[in-house]
Design a protein around this motif. Structure first.
Motif, PDB file in Angstrom:
ATOM      1  N   CYS A  77      12.187  20.259   7.979  1.00 46.35           N
ATOM      2  CA  CYS A  77      12.114  21.690   7.650  1.00 46.35           C
ATOM      3  C   CYS A  77      12.166  22.537   8.917  1.00 46.35           C
ATOM      4  O   CYS A  77      12.679  23.655   8.899  1.00 46.35           O
ATOM      5  CB  CYS A  77      10.840  21.992   6.874  1.00 46.35           C
TER       6      CYS A  77
ATOM      7  N   LYS B 232      13.358  37.438   8.633  1.00 50.61           N
ATOM      8  CA  LYS B 232      12.133  37.458   9.442  1.00 50.61           C
ATOM      9  C   LYS B 232      10.941  36.966   8.636  1.00 50.61           C
ATOM     10  O   LYS B 232      10.135  36.159   9.116  1.00 50.61           O
ATOM     11  CB  LYS B 232      11.849  38.871   9.963  1.00 50.61           C
ATOM     12  N   ALA B 233      10.800  37.459   7.403  1.00 51.28           N
ATOM     13  CA  ALA B 233       9.689  37.043   6.548  1.00 51.28           C
ATOM     14  C   ALA B 233       9.758  35.552   6.237  1.00 51.28           C
ATOM     15  O   ALA B 233       8.740  34.851   6.251  1.00 51.28           O
ATOM     16  CB  ALA B 233       9.687  37.860   5.262  1.00 51.28           C
ATOM     17  N   THR B 234      10.966  35.064   5.983  1.00 48.57           N
ATOM     18  CA  THR B 234      11.148  33.639   5.702  1.00 48.57           C
ATOM     19  C   THR B 234      10.778  32.794   6.919  1.00 48.57           C
ATOM     20  O   THR B 234      10.123  31.762   6.777  1.00 48.57           O
ATOM     21  CB  THR B 234      12.606  33.365   5.295  1.00 48.57           C
ATOM     22  N   CYS B 235      11.184  33.237   8.090  1.00 50.16           N
ATOM     23  CA  CYS B 235      10.863  32.505   9.319  1.00 50.16           C
ATOM     24  C   CYS B 235       9.361  32.463   9.560  1.00 50.16           C
ATOM     25  O   CYS B 235       8.815  31.413   9.918  1.00 50.16           O
ATOM     26  CB  CYS B 235      11.562  33.124  10.516  1.00 50.16           C
ATOM     27  N   ILE B 236       8.699  33.585   9.368  1.00 49.53           N
ATOM     28  CA  ILE B 236       7.247  33.622   9.573  1.00 49.53           C
ATOM     29  C   ILE B 236       6.548  32.700   8.592  1.00 49.53           C
ATOM     30  O   ILE B 236       5.654  31.932   8.974  1.00 49.53           O
ATOM     31  CB  ILE B 236       6.738  35.074   9.462  1.00 49.53           C
ATOM     32  N   ALA B 237       6.952  32.755   7.319  1.00 48.67           N
ATOM     33  CA  ALA B 237       6.347  31.880   6.318  1.00 48.67           C
ATOM     34  C   ALA B 237       6.599  30.411   6.642  1.00 48.67           C
ATOM     35  O   ALA B 237       5.696  29.573   6.522  1.00 48.67           O
ATOM     36  CB  ALA B 237       6.891  32.217   4.933  1.00 48.67           C
ATOM     37  N   LEU B 238       7.808  30.096   7.077  1.00 45.06           N
ATOM     38  CA  LEU B 238       8.146  28.710   7.409  1.00 45.06           C
ATOM     39  C   LEU B 238       7.348  28.228   8.617  1.00 45.06           C
ATOM     40  O   LEU B 238       6.873  27.086   8.633  1.00 45.06           O
ATOM     41  CB  LEU B 238       9.646  28.582   7.660  1.00 45.06           C
TER      42      LEU B 238
ATOM     43  N   VAL C  33       4.374  29.287   9.535  1.00 45.30           N
ATOM     44  CA  VAL C  33       2.986  29.096   9.103  1.00 45.30           C
ATOM     45  C   VAL C  33       2.840  27.787   8.334  1.00 45.30           C
ATOM     46  O   VAL C  33       1.924  26.990   8.589  1.00 45.30           O
ATOM     47  CB  VAL C  33       2.520  30.297   8.249  1.00 45.30           C
ATOM     48  N   VAL C  34       3.752  27.534   7.411  1.00 42.72           N
ATOM     49  CA  VAL C  34       3.681  26.306   6.609  1.00 42.72           C
ATOM     50  C   VAL C  34       3.874  25.069   7.491  1.00 42.72           C
ATOM     51  O   VAL C  34       3.158  24.071   7.344  1.00 42.72           O
ATOM     52  CB  VAL C  34       4.728  26.347   5.471  1.00 42.72           C
TER      53      VAL C  34
END
Length: 87
Positions: A62, A22-28, A30-31
């Motif tokens: 990405c 979940k954290a990786t998805c949110i960061a991705l 946003v980026v």
């Protein structure tokens, strides 16, 4: 992830993996949003568009990782729900 691989993990490990995905998805997300915004600005305002074409290609490639992450999240959630119902 294979179902056998998920069944061999503890509930805590699955919950940790789910939170990490979940954290990786949110960061991705946003980026990727920032990257698409920057490339859109570059397409509109700048004369040399070659750099922004390359950045847009990176954003698209990405973005292809997001569906894979969502499928993994769904599999983990399904396994966690099946453990809750069997208890």
């Amino acid at each position: 992830m294979k179902n056998n691989e998920l069944k061999n993990k503890t509930t805590e490990e699955l919950q940790t993996n789910l939170n990490l995905i979940k954290a990786t998805c949110i960061a991705l997300i946003v980026v990727l949003t920032l990257l698409v915004g920057i490339t859109t600005y570059g397409f509109i305002m700048k004369d040399n568009k070659s750099t922004f074409i390359a950045l847009f290609a990176v954003a698209i490639s990405c973005g292809a990782m997001l569906p894979i992450q969502f499928v993994s999240m769904k599999k983990i959630k399904t396994e966690l729900n099946s453990r809750k119902t069997s208890e």
